[in-house]
Structure formats: structure tokens, C-alpha cells
Write an enzyme that holds these catalytic residues in place. Structure first.
Site, short mmCIF file in Angstrom:
data_model
loop_
_atom_site.label_atom_id
_atom_site.label_comp_id
_atom_site.label_asym_id
_atom_site.label_seq_id
_atom_site.Cartn_x
_atom_site.Cartn_y
_atom_site.Cartn_z
N CYS A 97 8.81 0.64 -13.65
CA CYS A 97 10.22 0.50 -13.27
C CYS A 97 11.12 0.26 -14.48
CB CYS A 97 10.38 -0.61 -12.23
SG CYS A 97 9.73 -0.10 -10.61
N CYS A 148 8.07 -4.25 -13.51
CA CYS A 148 6.82 -3.64 -13.98
C CYS A 148 7.13 -2.56 -15.03
CB CYS A 148 6.02 -3.03 -12.82
SG CYS A 148 6.54 -1.38 -12.31
N ASP A 151 -6.45 -10.05 0.23
CA ASP A 151 -6.90 -8.98 -0.66
C ASP A 151 -6.82 -7.68 0.10
OD1 ASP A 151 -9.52 -9.44 0.93
OD2 ASP A 151 -9.86 -7.59 -0.18
N CYS A 153 12.50 -4.46 -9.91
CA CYS A 153 11.12 -4.67 -10.32
C CYS A 153 11.02 -4.70 -11.85
CB CYS A 153 10.24 -3.57 -9.75
SG CYS A 153 8.50 -3.75 -10.19
N ASP A 202 -17.01 -10.85 -2.40
CA ASP A 202 -17.37 -10.85 -0.98
C ASP A 202 -18.89 -10.89 -0.88
OD1 ASP A 202 -18.23 -8.34 -1.60
OD2 ASP A 202 -16.76 -7.27 -0.39
N HIS A 216 2.71 -0.60 -10.34
CA HIS A 216 3.93 -1.00 -9.63
C HIS A 216 3.60 -1.65 -8.29
CE1 HIS A 216 7.75 -1.11 -7.62
NE2 HIS A 216 7.15 -0.52 -6.61
#
Lengths: 395, 395
Positions: free
Chosen positions: B306, B303, B263, B301, B90, B332
Site C-alpha cells: 500500500c 504495508c 488462525d 494501510c 496443531d 497486505h
């Protein structure tokens, strides 16, 4: 189900294989501490990647929160924490004493105030084993008392004798056969009291022996003669575990004296404080020196932090109080200790341990070896324990 | 060096390929925020594993600490942070305003007080580009002013016109050709002021356009008509980036209106606070309900958390304030948003986005869709922007 075999010996330093229900590990080894069911900030996958073999869990913390029943509902610590290898749990006794919440010690056990909610909780040899059976570690520890340092000879004597009576109660209560119970030898820094503890403890012929009551405030010059004396009198065919010990120099000296297992919060704790372990000593990433240093922490280290980051980046993370800092420094420090022990095992196997250890020590201490360290290396050549110094009485 | 191609369109929702010097990414995408050169608690390897494509860095934070020169000495953000893919930085303008350290805005730029040491620092369009060139992100942002909400119409008008003059100075100063500069359309929630900003900004024909000045305090019912109005008037062949936005429902509604890039610190911040994102809404791991829940956060999920942990274990980590808790919940939550966008891309490709989004919304909101959400889905069918509601003036 359990087997321990010494495969190489070099002086009193040895390389062994220790088979447990959750896997076979190679000793000497350093065990990361997972106090509350997690090695702080590190995933089980990372533990496997950096060469961790056995993880320590704390009975005191886990019985209070989340409670051993929940851990048991997950199939014990491997299911709860997702670390698939062997665990070792302590008995809870040391934490009760060291966290300062102890209220009363009797022949029956101890009563303490929970550090979480202030409630009064009782811990006895039977209760400790009950909890440890629920937690399901491969190696469990006898419930013992670790007297503070300094303590009166008289008190240490009474305490070590009570610890032996508690050991007997632990063994009587224990019902799971897939857990190996280790007895703990006490006696402080007094060789005669260590002898007394050995005389009373060895007949129980447990599957392993721990050396307790050390690294609680005494100097290393006081501690290592006690280690030397004790390991020289422990059976050669059983693993020896030096509890709560694990600075780099302690691993080298302890292994010289025949210790097989170590644990300590030091690598993760000092990592959270911004320090990185190296062969040149401890690197302080809070200081200004590393802020523009484009080198990794350690050129020879294969951990994720050393493969990816400069000291400058890690020092930035420490200053910025970023979560990745304690994570990466803990990971590096654990890997450093695992790699240190791997190098030691290699030297033992090649029969070059003593010269390796002297060279390592000269670099680590920046020149001359401290007397206690050199004496421990010397003692490695004496089967019966070379350090027969007069140990000054505390009292 | 840069290329953007819309590959599939379904209503105004689109799937695109955006090629940058550090790699080609697929849009729509969610960009994790690495404010201080690290996505809090997450390693670059994990970011790649969970499907992150582009990481956001904050010019304001990095120029103050560690300073852009150190980042440049590492070869820019990829070398400094070890994340090998594309970055977006940014301009620093938003942080100067939002962190409340702003002292003065003039035509020249802004003067602010460093939140680190209290020193006075100047940030101008030229200085912002100078820093962003040193940081070396693939996508850099024009230096703009994001007025607070609410603000006077008169102020917003003056501000958006100054932002256009600053855009021109940014483009004049910019010298690196391997960085794409995106202009930022301002105008608050006022359609006429958005139109004014578009009229002044579009002629610069930058490689992408950001929608700024939203998610700063207004309601979603006020925000989405402004998004709708703006995206309907942006060129179809350039990526559109809705800055600072990224709750799950925002990704679905924003993509419906033709947004390509998002974002937000939300997934990592709410993770540090003990919350897990799911299709059923946000799961609070601080509450007592999950403490004995043997299910993973999300059965579907993939991840690490999980695949390895129960809610009970994660709730234990949260209660025990263990470092692994913010790490696993951040991981996660980021994976949840990446997977959400992956599912949306699939639906767009298959031409089923609207029905998918309605079904997702009914589950997520637990029944009826909020009016702003349903209206955004309806507007997805209108090329020219369906939400022509009268936007109430702030003043």
C-alpha cells in the site's frame, strides 16, 4: 545529464562511474531483469539492499501488457514499479525474434503475433522509441535485428546494415533528452562483419554501445573472440553493454575484455528452478545432498537467505514447492552476481584483477580454466584485442 | 514461564498479555499459518514488520516432510524457519481428517495414508506430542478428533469423549515444561454436546482452551451460537483459541464473544488468488476495474504494497502471474488482519468496542449487519452468553 568516467583500469578491465538522471552507478555492473515491470519475486527494497544499481525492463512485454500508457501515467518505470533508481529498456526487437512470434521483417520494421492474444502488432524503430520514451528508462536501446544462430553470412550482413538504418531512424525520432540511446553492434561471431557493423555504427557517436547478437546459441569459444574483437574497437570513454549475458564466468571474462554492463534472466530463472550460485559452482537444492546440510548456501554471502537459512531448510522449501524458495534463491543469486562484480571492481582498483580472476576461476571450474576463459584473461592485457584467432564461418 | 493476564475488558471482548518462552504477545491476535515451515511467500522479517506475534505450524505436514528430527536439529521451528518469536503447532488430527487421507480411527489413534508418498502412517496422542515436542512450539495442541459436518449426534458424542481420553494421554506423555498444552473443546454446533465436552475437559485445567470443530461447513448462523455458548463457559483467566477461523468478520464477532486467538490460511490463500482485504470488503484484482486505478489498495494501510503500489500495478502483476503478486497480496492481507485486531484492541481499551464494531460492520457489509454478526455483538454484553437460541439438530 549523462556522464561516463573510467576511474580505474587494470588491463582492459575497468571501473567507471556512469551518471544518469535517476542516479550514478558504478561499473562494471550486473542489471537484474524486470521483464514485466518486476524482477520476479523480488521487491525494490530488496534490490536496493543487495546492491542492484540499474534494472532492465522489456519493451516487448510492457507494450503488450499493461501498455506503455499506463506506465507513463505512473511517471514511467520508477513510479510504476517503485524502484527509485535508473532503468534500461531494450528495444523489443530481440523478444520479437526470440519468442518466435515474428511474422515478417521488412525495411519498415517487424510484424509479430502477440503471445498474449494472438493479435498482429507492428514494431518499427519509431514505435520502439515511442514506447521506450513512455516507459521512461534512463538508458534506451536502438531498435535492432538480432539474427538467429546459426545464420548465413549474407543474411547477417544485410541485417546489420538494416540495423544501422534503423539506428538512424531511432535517433531522428527520439525527442526526450533525459534518455541516453545506446547503439547496438551486430555481426554475429564473424570478425569481418563485426568490423563492418562497427564502421557503420561508431560514427553516430551514441552515449554508449551495446554488443548484440551473442549468447544466442554459439559456444563460448565462438562468442568470446567476438566480444574481444568488438570491445577492442569501441571508444574507451563510453560504456559497453554485453546484452543478455550473465553467468558468473561470463561476468569475469566479459569484464576482462572491457565490458561495463551485463543483464541476464539467469540468476532469477535458475533460482526458480532450485539452483544457488556459489564460487564453487551451482548448488542443486533439488538433489538429496543438501537435505541435511546445516550450512548456509554460502558462508561469505550477506544476503537474507544466507544470513538466516540452512541449505536443509531451503532444500525443504524447494521440495515443498513453497513460494519462499524461488524468492530466496533469486535473491541470493542476484546478490551473488552483485557481490562477484563488487569483488572484481575491488581487484581492478587494486590492480590485481587477473590473478584474482584466475584464482576465482580455478575454484569455480574445479581446477583447470576452460580455454576460452583463460584466453579472455590473456586478452585483457592486449589493448588492441589479443584474440585474433580465425573464427570458423558458420556457413 | 507462561502467564496470561486480561488487562482490559469491554463486554466480553478482552485485551490480554500472554507470556511464552519466546516472547510476550498481546491478545486478541491473529496467527498467520506456516503450514510447511513458512508463511507462504513471506519472510520472517516481514512478519515482524507487519505485527505478527505468533506463527502456526502444522504437525501433519512437518512430520511427513522434512520430518520433525530435522526441525529439532535446527533447535525447533524458530531455528528452522528463522522466525524468532513464539509458535503454536496443531496436533495433526484435523489435517488427517480434512485432507481425506484418513484410513482408520480407533481408540489407539488414527492411521492415514501420506499425501506425499502413499505410505501408511500412524498418529496417536503420544506420537502427536512427541512430534510437537520436537518441533518446539511454545503452544502445542491436544490430539483431538474434529468430526466432519454434518455428523450424527451419536458420533459427535462418542468422538468428544474419546478426545477427552486422548487429552489425558497427551498430558501424561508430555514431558517438556517449556510448552503449554491447550485442550480442545468439541461438540459441533450442539449446545448440549458442547456442555458435555466442557464438563469433561475443564477439570484438566490446561493453560489454555481451544474451540474446535467449527468452521467446517456449517453456516455462520449455526457457528456463532456455539462459540458464544462455549466462551461463556470457559475460565476467564485462560486464553481462548478459535481454531481455523479468520475472515475479517469472524475476528470482530469472535472477539466480541471473548475469543483471544485466531488462525486461518484465508489471508494468504485469497491473496494468492488475487484478492485484497479492505474495510470495504474484498477487492478482486483479477477483475478489470482496478486495471487503471491509481489508488493504493487501502489508503490507510501501512504495508509495503500500500505504501508503494497502485491497484493498477498490482492488477498488472496478477494478470501477468508474477511472483510478486501473491507475495504482496499475502503481505497486505496479513497486515490488514493484524491492523484490524490492533484497532479492535484499541477500541476495547477505550471501552468503545461495540460501537466501533457496528460502524466497521456497516462499512464492511455495505449496509445492514447480518443477523449472526449483530447477535454476536449483542451477546458481548451478556456474561453468561446471550445467544440461548435453540440450535437446530443436524440429525
Amino acid at each position: 545529464m549523462f556522464e561516463f568516467e573510467v576511474q580505474h583500469q587494470d588491463g582492459r578491465a575497468r571501473v567507471g562511474r556512469f551518471t544518469t538522471p535517476h542516479g550514478t552507478v558504478t561499473t562494471p555492473m550486473f542489471m537484474p531483469v524486470g521483464t514485466q515491470g518486476t524482477v520476479k519475486g523480488i521487491s525494490p527494497q530488496e534490490l536496493l539492499e543487495i546492491g542492484s544499481q540499474m534494472i532492465l525492463g522489456n519493451t516487448y512485454h510492457l507494450m503488450l501488457r499493461p501498455g506503455e500508457a499506463l506506465v507513463a501515467a505512473h511517471g514511467g518505470l520508477p513510479g510504476f514499479t517503485a524502484y527509485p533508481g535508473p532503468f534500461l529498456t531494450d528495444s523489443g526487437g530481440f523478444q520479437v525474434m526470440s519468442l518466435g512470434h515474428l511474422r515478417k521483417i521488412t525495411e519498415e520494421g517487424v510484424v509479430f503475433k502477440s503471445h498474449l492474444d494472438g493479435s498482429m502488432v507492428e514494431l518499427t524503430p519509431e514505435r520502439s522509441i515511442e514506447v521506450q520514451q513512455a516507459l521512461g528508462a534512463d538508458v534506451i536501446m536502438a531498435f535492432d535485428e538480432c539474427p538467429p544462430f546459426p545464420a548465413e553470412r549474407e543474411y547477417i550482413t544485410q541485417s546489420l546494415e538494416r540495423t544501422v538504418r534503423w539506428l538512424e531512424r531511432c535517433l531522428t525520432f527520439k525527442s526526450r533528452e533525459d534518455q541516453a540511446l545506446f547503439a547496438i553492434v551486430q555481426g554475429g561471431i564473424h570478425t569481418d562483419l563485426r568490423q563492418r557493423s562497427l564502421d557503420l555504427t561508431l560514427p553516430f557517436n551514441t552515449l554508449g554501445f551495446a554488443i548484440g547478437g551473442l549468447a544466442v546459441g554459439e559456444s563460448k569459444a565462438e562468442m568470446y573472440p567476438a566480444v574481444d574483437f568488438t570491445t577492442a574497437r569501441l571508444p574507451l570513454d563510453k560504456p559497453r553493454y554485453l546484452m543478455g549475458v550473465g553467468h558468473p564466468e561470463d561476468l569475469v571474462a566479459g569484464i576482462a575484455l572491457g565490458v561495463d554492463m551485463f543483464d541476464c534472466v539467469y540468476p532469477t530463472r535458475t533460482g526458480r528452478f532450485g539452483y544457488a550460485l556459489t564460487d564453487d559452482g551451482r548448488l542443486n537444492l533439488n538433489s538429496s545432498a543438501p537435505r541435511r546440510d546445516m550450512r548456509p548456501i554460502d558462508e561469505e554471502c550477506d544476503c537474507y537467505a544466507c544470513r538466516h537459512y540452512t541449505r536443509a531448510y531451503l532444500a525443504h522449501l524447494v521440495r515443498a514447492e513453497e513460494l519462499l524458495a524461488p524468492r530466496m534463491l533469486s535473491l541470493h543469486n542476484l546478490r551473488y552476481l552483485h557481490r562477484l562484480v563488487e569483488r572484481i571492481r575491488m581487484a581492478i582498483t587494486e590492480g590485481t584483477f587477473e590473478s584474482w580472476a584466475r584464482a576465482w576461476g580455478r575454484r569455480y571450474f574445479g581446477g583447470e580454466l576452460p580455454e576460452w576463459f583463460a584466453a579472455s584473461l590473456d586478452a585483457s592485457r592486449s589493448e588492441t584485442g589479443a584474440i585474433q584467432v580465425e573464427v570458423p564461418l558458420t556457413q
